[in-house]
Design a protein around this motif. Sequence first.
Motif, PDB file in Angstrom:
ATOM      1  N   PHE A   1      45.550  42.279  24.321  1.00  0.00           N
ATOM      2  CA  PHE A   1      45.906  42.490  25.719  1.00  0.00           C
ATOM      3  C   PHE A   1      45.320  41.368  26.575  1.00  0.00           C
ATOM      4  O   PHE A   1      44.103  41.155  26.590  1.00  0.00           O
ATOM      5  CB  PHE A   1      45.401  43.853  26.200  1.00  0.00           C
ATOM      6  N   TRP A   2      46.209  40.658  27.266  1.00  0.00           N
ATOM      7  CA  TRP A   2      45.841  39.537  28.133  1.00  0.00           C
ATOM      8  C   TRP A   2      46.328  39.820  29.549  1.00  0.00           C
ATOM      9  O   TRP A   2      47.254  40.590  29.762  1.00  0.00           O
ATOM     10  CB  TRP A   2      46.484  38.246  27.637  1.00  0.00           C
ATOM     11  N   THR A   3      45.703  39.162  30.512  1.00  0.00           N
ATOM     12  CA  THR A   3      46.211  39.256  31.875  1.00  0.00           C
ATOM     13  C   THR A   3      47.536  38.516  31.979  1.00  0.00           C
ATOM     14  O   THR A   3      47.805  37.588  31.219  1.00  0.00           O
ATOM     15  CB  THR A   3      45.226  38.640  32.882  1.00  0.00           C
ATOM     16  N   GLU A   4      48.368  38.952  32.920  1.00  0.00           N
ATOM     17  CA  GLU A   4      49.619  38.268  33.198  1.00  0.00           C
ATOM     18  C   GLU A   4      49.393  37.198  34.261  1.00  0.00           C
ATOM     19  O   GLU A   4      48.534  37.338  35.136  1.00  0.00           O
ATOM     20  CB  GLU A   4      50.669  39.260  33.716  1.00  0.00           C
ATOM     21  N   GLU A   5      50.169  36.135  34.196  1.00  0.00           N
ATOM     22  CA  GLU A   5      50.074  35.088  35.214  1.00  0.00           C
ATOM     23  C   GLU A   5      51.142  35.254  36.282  1.00  0.00           C
ATOM     24  O   GLU A   5      50.929  34.932  37.450  1.00  0.00           O
ATOM     25  CB  GLU A   5      50.195  33.710  34.559  1.00  0.00           C
ATOM     26  N   ASP A   6      52.302  35.760  35.897  1.00  0.00           N
ATOM     27  CA  ASP A   6      53.404  35.951  36.834  1.00  0.00           C
ATOM     28  C   ASP A   6      53.365  37.383  37.352  1.00  0.00           C
ATOM     29  O   ASP A   6      53.892  38.305  36.728  1.00  0.00           O
ATOM     30  CB  ASP A   6      54.743  35.660  36.148  1.00  0.00           C
ATOM     31  N   LEU A   7      52.723  37.556  38.507  1.00  0.00           N
ATOM     32  CA  LEU A   7      52.523  38.882  39.070  1.00  0.00           C
ATOM     33  C   LEU A   7      53.183  38.982  40.446  1.00  0.00           C
ATOM     34  O   LEU A   7      53.214  38.004  41.196  1.00  0.00           O
ATOM     35  CB  LEU A   7      51.026  39.185  39.211  1.00  0.00           C
ATOM     36  N   PRO A   8      53.687  40.162  40.789  1.00  0.00           N
ATOM     37  CA  PRO A   8      54.263  40.328  42.127  1.00  0.00           C
ATOM     38  C   PRO A   8      53.183  40.334  43.204  1.00  0.00           C
ATOM     39  O   PRO A   8      52.090  40.854  42.999  1.00  0.00           O
ATOM     40  CB  PRO A   8      54.958  41.686  42.042  1.00  0.00           C
ATOM     41  N   GLY A   9      53.494  39.739  44.345  1.00  0.00           N
ATOM     42  CA  GLY A   9      52.545  39.749  45.449  1.00  0.00           C
ATOM     43  C   GLY A   9      51.492  38.668  45.322  1.00  0.00           C
ATOM     44  O   GLY A   9      51.679  37.649  44.660  1.00  0.00           O
ATOM     45  N   LYS A  10      50.362  38.905  45.952  1.00  0.00           N
ATOM     46  CA  LYS A  10      49.283  37.920  46.041  1.00  0.00           C
ATOM     47  C   LYS A  10      48.060  38.388  45.266  1.00  0.00           C
ATOM     48  O   LYS A  10      47.709  39.570  45.290  1.00  0.00           O
ATOM     49  CB  LYS A  10      48.918  37.701  47.516  1.00  0.00           C
ATOM     50  N   LYS A  11      47.397  37.461  44.605  1.00  0.00           N
ATOM     51  CA  LYS A  11      46.203  37.787  43.827  1.00  0.00           C
ATOM     52  C   LYS A  11      44.944  37.831  44.699  1.00  0.00           C
ATOM     53  O   LYS A  11      44.815  37.090  45.664  1.00  0.00           O
ATOM     54  CB  LYS A  11      45.985  36.762  42.721  1.00  0.00           C
ATOM     55  N   PHE A  12      44.005  38.658  44.286  1.00  0.00           N
ATOM     56  CA  PHE A  12      42.660  38.655  44.864  1.00  0.00           C
ATOM     57  C   PHE A  12      41.910  37.419  44.388  1.00  0.00           C
ATOM     58  O   PHE A  12      41.115  36.833  45.109  1.00  0.00           O
ATOM     59  CB  PHE A  12      41.917  39.931  44.448  1.00  0.00           C
ATOM     60  N   GLY A  13      42.157  37.020  43.148  1.00  0.00           N
ATOM     61  CA  GLY A  13      41.559  35.810  42.606  1.00  0.00           C
ATOM     62  C   GLY A  13      40.322  36.065  41.773  1.00  0.00           C
ATOM     63  O   GLY A  13      39.813  37.185  41.690  1.00  0.00           O
ATOM     64  N   GLY A  14      39.841  34.998  41.151  1.00  0.00           N
ATOM     65  CA  GLY A  14      38.748  35.129  40.195  1.00  0.00           C
ATOM     66  C   GLY A  14      37.379  34.745  40.690  1.00  0.00           C
ATOM     67  O   GLY A  14      36.428  34.736  39.906  1.00  0.00           O
ATOM     68  N   SER A  15      37.230  34.440  41.988  1.00  0.00           N
ATOM     69  CA  SER A  15      35.934  33.964  42.476  1.00  0.00           C
ATOM     70  C   SER A  15      35.186  34.970  43.335  1.00  0.00           C
ATOM     71  O   SER A  15      33.944  34.968  43.369  1.00  0.00           O
ATOM     72  CB  SER A  15      36.125  32.667  43.270  1.00  0.00           C
ATOM     73  N   LYS A  16      35.904  35.835  44.042  1.00  0.00           N
ATOM     74  CA  LYS A  16      35.254  36.800  44.928  1.00  0.00           C
ATOM     75  C   LYS A  16      34.698  37.983  44.133  1.00  0.00           C
ATOM     76  O   LYS A  16      35.199  38.319  43.068  1.00  0.00           O
ATOM     77  CB  LYS A  16      36.240  37.273  46.001  1.00  0.00           C
ATOM     78  N   LYS A  17      33.688  38.637  44.675  1.00  0.00           N
ATOM     79  CA  LYS A  17      32.981  39.702  43.970  1.00  0.00           C
ATOM     80  C   LYS A  17      33.833  40.969  43.839  1.00  0.00           C
ATOM     81  O   LYS A  17      34.542  41.363  44.763  1.00  0.00           O
ATOM     82  CB  LYS A  17      31.673  40.051  44.690  1.00  0.00           C
ATOM     83  N   VAL A  18      33.714  41.602  42.671  1.00  0.00           N
ATOM     84  CA  VAL A  18      34.386  42.875  42.394  1.00  0.00           C
ATOM     85  C   VAL A  18      33.337  43.891  41.959  1.00  0.00           C
ATOM     86  O   VAL A  18      32.481  43.587  41.109  1.00  0.00           O
ATOM     87  CB  VAL A  18      35.447  42.732  41.284  1.00  0.00           C
ATOM     88  N   TYR A  19      33.403  45.095  42.532  1.00  0.00           N
ATOM     89  CA  TYR A  19      32.491  46.177  42.182  1.00  0.00           C
ATOM     90  C   TYR A  19      33.335  47.372  41.723  1.00  0.00           C
ATOM     91  O   TYR A  19      34.304  47.748  42.374  1.00  0.00           O
ATOM     92  CB  TYR A  19      31.628  46.570  43.389  1.00  0.00           C
ATOM     93  N   VAL A  20      32.966  47.950  40.591  1.00  0.00           N
ATOM     94  CA  VAL A  20      33.703  49.079  40.019  1.00  0.00           C
ATOM     95  C   VAL A  20      32.807  50.304  40.030  1.00  0.00           C
ATOM     96  O   VAL A  20      31.694  50.274  39.473  1.00  0.00           O
ATOM     97  CB  VAL A  20      34.170  48.775  38.583  1.00  0.00           C
ATOM     98  N   LEU A  21      33.285  51.381  40.657  1.00  0.00           N
ATOM     99  CA  LEU A  21      32.511  52.621  40.743  1.00  0.00           C
ATOM    100  C   LEU A  21      32.861  53.545  39.585  1.00  0.00           C
ATOM    101  O   LEU A  21      34.039  53.757  39.287  1.00  0.00           O
ATOM    102  CB  LEU A  21      32.795  53.335  42.063  1.00  0.00           C
ATOM    103  N   THR A  22      31.838  54.103  38.943  1.00  0.00           N
ATOM    104  CA  THR A  22      32.050  54.974  37.793  1.00  0.00           C
ATOM    105  C   THR A  22      31.249  56.266  37.926  1.00  0.00           C
ATOM    106  O   THR A  22      30.285  56.349  38.689  1.00  0.00           O
ATOM    107  CB  THR A  22      31.640  54.281  36.478  1.00  0.00           C
ATOM    108  N   SER A  23      31.668  57.253  37.152  1.00  0.00           N
ATOM    109  CA  SER A  23      30.950  58.522  37.077  1.00  0.00           C
ATOM    110  C   SER A  23      31.079  59.057  35.660  1.00  0.00           C
ATOM    111  O   SER A  23      31.713  58.439  34.810  1.00  0.00           O
ATOM    112  CB  SER A  23      31.540  59.539  38.068  1.00  0.00           C
ATOM    113  N   LYS A  24      30.505  60.224  35.434  1.00  0.00           N
ATOM    114  CA  LYS A  24      30.647  60.869  34.122  1.00  0.00           C
ATOM    115  C   LYS A  24      32.105  61.231  33.837  1.00  0.00           C
ATOM    116  O   LYS A  24      32.494  61.408  32.680  1.00  0.00           O
ATOM    117  CB  LYS A  24      29.777  62.128  34.066  1.00  0.00           C
ATOM    118  N   LYS A  25      32.915  61.347  34.882  1.00  0.00           N
ATOM    119  CA  LYS A  25      34.326  61.711  34.730  1.00  0.00           C
ATOM    120  C   LYS A  25      35.214  60.500  34.450  1.00  0.00           C
ATOM    121  O   LYS A  25      36.382  60.674  34.093  1.00  0.00           O
ATOM    122  CB  LYS A  25      34.809  62.434  35.986  1.00  0.00           C
TER     123      LYS A  25
END
Length: 346
Positions: free
Chosen positions: A214-238
Amino acid sequence: MNTIRTLLLVPALLASFACDASAEVDEATRKAVIAELGAKMNEFYVFPDKARLVAERLNAREQSGAYRSAADLTAFAAMLTEDLRQPTNDKHLGVRYRATPIPPDSGSKGPTPEQEREFGNFLKSRNYDIRKVETLPGNIGYIDLRSFAPVKAARPALGAMMSLVADTDALIVDLRYNGGGDPHTVAFMSGYLFDKRTHLNNMYWREGNRTDAFWTEEDLPGKKFGGSKKVYVLTSKKTFSGAEEFSYNLQQLRRGVIVGETTGGGAHPGGVHRIHQHLRAFIPMGRAINPISKTNWEGSGVVPDVKVDAEDALRMAERLALTELLKSPSDDEHAQRLRKRLDELK
């Protein structure tokens, strides 16, 4: 491969289809269900040796009279689920009751047009589990996503969702109540967070003894957030299954900061199989193999980079994002706005 069976109906969506009512269960029904469930496990479960152990356990439990106390099919399904998981520790395994009759498995023919329409309408009625998209103070994007709905149906909606946060300065992806979904959707959504084609994960499938990359796609609809800005993912036991994959992939690639609780620990994708006209079983047919760690999160869950109670994860992620943005504000006025919001969160 039947995509409805193998990818789309993950446990989180199965719960949505489950009904409260139930039906009585007799000895003939019990024996027929156990025989069918054992056969499906032996045919499809990703670990054949464990499948045999499960089938033996089910038969032994029936012979001992353990299932006679099941008052109805709902109770019987719960007992079967416990006995599927006890020797495997596989939280994906489970049996659920459905009041309306379940059509027979369609095998390699794939879903019928009627099934496609029914499932598509179901997903649309939930807005593809996109619960919220907004911009928080400080120009921080926020997405609350409750499942990774099949990309074939959800692609336009998810593309629009990601485009809405493309110009934010940091992004928070809330998966605290996300039970999983289609790995192709995980890859699709991840593509917006990288600047170049990136290898995310591998999936080994018992069927055909094959491994899919599984690889990321390059041809995506709309505009990308990009690979340089920070991303935070929230998780729980669920947080479970595909939501764990999204978190684990970003963590291994050092693309995202995981904030919250250790996740549920389910890394075995699979599909739904009819074992009775009112019972269906979710049986894992594959397992994830991350290209970096060479393993997965099965049993252990995804351990967050910043551990905090789930209810406090959003506030913590906001603080982390604001602190990071304060390192390089665009001007003094921008810095003041960021500090003001940071003080409010404290």
